[in-house]
Design an enzyme around this catalytic site. Structure first.
Site, PDB file in Angstrom:
ATOM      1  N   LYS A 114      30.186  41.250  51.085  1.00 49.12           N
ATOM      2  CA  LYS A 114      30.220  40.082  50.199  1.00 49.12           C
ATOM      3  C   LYS A 114      28.980  39.230  50.352  1.00 49.12           C
ATOM      4  CE  LYS A 114      35.146  39.760  49.339  1.00 49.12           C
ATOM      5  NZ  LYS A 114      36.385  38.977  49.416  1.00 49.12           N
ATOM      6  N   LYS A 197      38.081  51.152  42.069  1.00 51.66           N
ATOM      7  CA  LYS A 197      39.387  50.502  41.981  1.00 51.66           C
ATOM      8  C   LYS A 197      39.382  49.411  40.911  1.00 51.66           C
ATOM      9  CE  LYS A 197      39.749  46.665  45.185  1.00 51.66           C
ATOM     10  NZ  LYS A 197      40.692  45.964  46.054  1.00 51.66           N
ATOM     11  N   LYS A 200      39.414  42.455  40.248  1.00 52.93           N
ATOM     12  CA  LYS A 200      39.069  41.270  39.453  1.00 52.93           C
ATOM     13  C   LYS A 200      37.599  40.920  39.597  1.00 52.93           C
ATOM     14  CE  LYS A 200      40.957  38.355  43.020  1.00 52.93           C
ATOM     15  NZ  LYS A 200      42.308  38.221  43.495  1.00 52.93           N
TER      16      LYS A 200
END
Ligand code: ADP
Ligand code: NA
Length: 330
Positions: A114, A197, A200
């Site tokens: 991230k 996958k 969002k």
């Protein structure tokens, strides 16, 4: 004996949960209400690690809770609460942070992923210490098991290490939780990129089914899902990831086994399967949308449910924190 206790959380970082969240997590949460002493939280503290808008967060937290109720969580059979309503989460996280090595925290791969996206220099310390807060979430409730996906395994290992370390240093205080991968966990992939996958943060709008979007839109996305060039309706995630994903969704929402579906669609085309699945998805989301709206239309009642949930959670978390504070000399 007493039922095993589980804790699980979901971040209010989108306006709606998606079908992957439901089939990979929330559906299991609903089932575990009857087999476990289940604690579920909307983890708003975790949702402020990468910048956020206050009004949006407030809305998403409420909509998130309403959706969980609409999807089948029943406050009489589980404890549902909002993380920030229970101050012990942040309090325990500080204590755990003080027994976590900087090197140990630096090895968390999710932070590396991230932070490399937004630049390590600009990443918040909160993003870095996120797994420590997650450990606090779990250890406060003396959870026996934590339902986790593969992506969360490393964080659960840290939680176990911290529990053992604290117990060893200050006396037995925490239950050391084990990972629990529910057998019904479906991995739902992106409808436009079926090897990734459904997510969002990463999926394009056409690749993701939001539970609260217009059902006609969802139906259209299913009908235009990417599938391979073959014709046979056969479950093979390696060779036919697109059709396999649609079969997984179909099976999970209809309760029919995959072999049963393969049999039923023998000699029929992808278009038939997509058309039928689109209808199933529409029928599935409609009542969830109606019930979500009902919860949101009565904010006083929703606040009351969440206040009761927070009280139930605090009856456990406050006792754990008292022991922790006493053990460490406060
Ligand atoms: P996202 O990956 O979309 O950001 P979260 O990380 O908030 O979603 O995940 C919340 C829960 O939903 C987790 O338990 C996660 O394992 C599950 N989940 C998310 N995406 C999927 C998916 N595509 N298939 C199955 N489960 C998923
Ligand atoms: Na995730």
């Amino acid at each position: 004996g007493r039922r095993p206790r589980v804790l699980s959380g979901i971040q209010p970082t989108a306006d709606s949960f998606h079908l992957g969240n439901y089939l990979g997590a929330v559906r299991n949460w609903v089932a575990m209400q009857d087999t476990h002493d289940a604690f579920y939280c909307v983890v708003d503290l975790h949702a402020i690690t990468a910048g956020h808008d206050p009004e949006t967060l407030r809305r998403r937290t409420r909509v998130g809770a309403a959706q969980l109720l609409a999807a089948g969580l029943n406050p009489d059979r589980c404890t549902l609460f909002v993380q920030s309503h229970v101050p012990e989460h942040a309090q325990l996280a500080w204590v755990l942070g003080c027994i976590t090595g900087f090197g140990e925290a630096s090895r968390m791969t999710q932070f590396k992923d991230k932070s490399s996206r937004q630049g390590t220099e600009r990443s918040s310390v909160g993003l870095f210490t996120y797994p420590i807060l997650q450990a606090a979430d779990i250890l406060l409730y003396q959870a026996d098991a934590v339902p986790v996906g593969e992506d969360q395994r490393q964080h659960l290992e840290l939680t176990r290490d911290l529990a053992q370390r604290f117990n060893g240093q200050f006396g037995r205080t925490f239950t050391v939780p084990s990972a629990f991968i529910p057998k019904e966990t479906a991995k739902i992939t992106d409808l436009q990129d079926p090897t990734a996958k459904m997510s969002k943060s990463a999926s394009s709008p056409a690749g993701i089914i939001d539970l609260l979007e217009d059902p006609a839109r969802s139906a259209k996305k299913i009908r235009s899902a990417v599938t391979d060039t073959g014709r046979e309706i056969h479950f093979d995630p390696e060779a036919k990831p697109g059709i396999s994903n649609l079969l997984s969704i179909y099976s999970a929402l209809s309760g029919r086994s995959i072999p049963d579906l393969e049999e039923a669609y023998t000699g029929r085309g992808y278009g038939d399967l997509k058309k039928d699945l689109a209808e199933i998805v529409v029928e599935f989301v409609k009542p969830i949308q109606e019930r979500t709206a009902t919860y949101l239309d009565d904010p006083v009642q929703l606040d009351k449910l969440l206040a009761v949930g927070a009280e139930k959670a605090r009856s456990i978390s406050a006792a754990t924190l008292r022991t922790v504070y006493q053990r460490i000399g406060f």
